[in-house]
Motif scaffolding. Sequence first.
Motif, mmCIF file in Angstrom:
data_model
loop_
_atom_site.group_PDB
_atom_site.id
_atom_site.type_symbol
_atom_site.label_atom_id
_atom_site.label_comp_id
_atom_site.label_asym_id
_atom_site.label_seq_id
_atom_site.Cartn_x
_atom_site.Cartn_y
_atom_site.Cartn_z
ATOM 1 N N LYS A 36 0.824 -1.208 0.000
ATOM 2 C CA LYS A 36 0.000 0.000 0.000
ATOM 3 C C LYS A 36 0.863 1.264 0.000
ATOM 4 N N PHE A 37 2.176 1.110 0.201
ATOM 5 C CA PHE A 37 3.056 2.286 0.169
ATOM 6 C C PHE A 37 4.320 2.028 -0.658
ATOM 7 N N TYR A 38 4.095 1.424 -1.846
ATOM 8 C CA TYR A 38 5.123 1.315 -2.882
ATOM 9 C C TYR A 38 6.213 0.303 -2.529
ATOM 10 N N GLY A 39 5.817 -0.692 -1.733
ATOM 11 C CA GLY A 39 6.702 -1.792 -1.387
ATOM 12 C C GLY A 39 6.201 -3.089 -1.998
ATOM 13 N N PRO A 40 6.809 -4.215 -1.613
ATOM 14 C CA PRO A 40 6.431 -5.514 -2.194
ATOM 15 C C PRO A 40 5.148 -6.073 -1.599
ATOM 16 N N LYS A 41 4.489 -6.934 -2.356
ATOM 17 C CA LYS A 41 3.315 -7.645 -1.868
ATOM 18 C C LYS A 41 3.767 -8.801 -0.971
ATOM 19 N N GLY A 42 2.870 -9.209 -0.082
ATOM 20 C CA GLY A 42 3.152 -10.384 0.733
ATOM 21 C C GLY A 42 3.955 -10.132 1.988
ATOM 22 N N VAL A 43 4.018 -8.877 2.434
ATOM 23 C CA VAL A 43 4.732 -8.579 3.673
ATOM 24 C C VAL A 43 4.089 -7.357 4.331
ATOM 25 N N GLY A 44 3.997 -7.380 5.630
ATOM 26 C CA GLY A 44 3.422 -6.270 6.389
ATOM 27 C C GLY A 44 3.857 -6.365 7.825
ATOM 28 N N PHE A 45 3.178 -5.646 8.704
ATOM 29 C CA PHE A 45 3.515 -5.756 10.126
ATOM 30 C C PHE A 45 2.330 -5.363 10.996
ATOM 31 N N ALA A 46 2.394 -5.813 12.233
ATOM 32 C CA ALA A 46 1.451 -5.396 13.263
ATOM 33 C C ALA A 46 2.222 -4.618 14.318
ATOM 34 N N PHE A 47 1.658 -3.497 14.740
ATOM 35 C CA PHE A 47 2.175 -2.766 15.893
ATOM 36 C C PHE A 47 1.370 -3.215 17.107
ATOM 37 N N ILE A 48 2.070 -3.692 18.133
ATOM 38 C CA ILE A 48 1.416 -4.168 19.357
ATOM 39 C C ILE A 48 2.178 -3.601 20.544
ATOM 40 N N ARG A 49 1.493 -2.908 21.430
ATOM 41 C CA ARG A 49 2.133 -2.318 22.595
ATOM 42 C C ARG A 49 2.864 -3.388 23.420
ATOM 43 N N ASN A 50 4.030 -3.003 23.947
ATOM 44 C CA ASN A 50 4.863 -3.949 24.692
ATOM 45 C C ASN A 50 4.135 -4.592 25.863
ATOM 46 N N ASN A 51 3.351 -3.802 26.588
ATOM 47 C CA ASN A 51 2.661 -4.361 27.760
ATOM 48 C C ASN A 51 1.637 -5.422 27.368
ATOM 49 N N ILE A 52 1.132 -5.342 26.125
ATOM 50 C CA ILE A 52 0.177 -6.341 25.627
ATOM 51 C C ILE A 52 0.914 -7.532 25.034
#
Length: 384
Positions: free
Chosen positions: A205-221
């Motif tokens: 979605k921002f001019y990178g490759p398909k098939g890869v992404g990430f989740a942001f998850i707070r450290n305490n969680i």
Amino acid sequence: MKRAYLDNAASTPIRNEVVKVIIHTLKYSLGNPSSIQHSYGRETRSILEESRICIAKNIKASPSEIIFTSGGTEANNLVLRSSVLDLGIRHIITSQLEHPSVLQTILDLSIRYKISVDFISIDKKGILDFNNMEEILRNNIHKKILVSLMYANNEIGNLLEVDKVVFLCKKYNAYFHSDTIQVIGNLPINMEKLSFDFATASAHKFYGPKGVGFAFIRNNILKKMKPLITGGVQEYGIRSGTENIHGIAGLSEAFRLSCCTFTRHIKKMQDLKSYCISELKKIIPNIIFNGLSSHPDKSIPSILNFLYPTKKDYLLYFHLDLMGVAVSKGSSCNSNPKKTSHVIQLITDRYLLNKTMPIRISFGIFNEKGDIDTLVEALQKIRK
């Protein structure tokens, strides 16, 4: 024939600089990032962790809060399923305008684990009723609650009033997950200021490759979570399996480049959108724009959605494609050509749906005004 690619919300073209990084990583990064006993593995591991640091720095997060995935759908699944299985969530509050990777996952969780679900009321512009949201929170205060709402709608571009959501989640002690897949990499985002517990992103979605992404998850969680994919200790034990190193390197480079050019490229897309609105109004009297997509401040600059007056011609998009124009009817995850998207159905009167076809235009950094001209010319030819 002139060609105009105006479906960037589905997938963006990959930057040349990103292609170079991917090829270099494929060619020279031989080791497994978990094989740190030798230099090959350690060199590959350094690419992985440097990418994590780069992403975290640009969203003002800790590197340990970034979990790499195969894309946005997996990231949304990871957050939603782990919230139920590991955080004890018993009630989910969302809207009917969410992406299928959220709605279908919530449906599955409600069936499998008897999770109760409430949908926030919306009006015909797709605007959430925050009084209704508070009422739902108040009525379920005895349960552990997760609120899941997308930051920018992938079809009609509406931007979430994040401050209101965060305020209510804090007031009623609810977790907050935001599908930020249309936002991260396209608009600045600061996790130090935004009280998100979870956010999700996808490189293509921002001019990178398909098939890869990430989740942001707070450290305490994150400390409370167990792996959904088992068999290894990768990604802090949350997601087993050897990481897609060349994809992650490409994601990181695409994200870095996007963050360096936010101001210039946001202005460019705002100008393209304004020009497109002006040109469409010239050829379609009383044009109806869906949701808040034509509003300069309440929608994401990259998305414009409108109703095209025509008989029910499900080949409309193919006709445009034959004329060199790539647009869509909505989310690429709902690809049935004869089915209007759930978002448009929810906010549009049936009378209008019978006389129009929805068209989503989504702009990108490689588009120019000539692409808009090509679109308008094609629409005029189809009308004649």
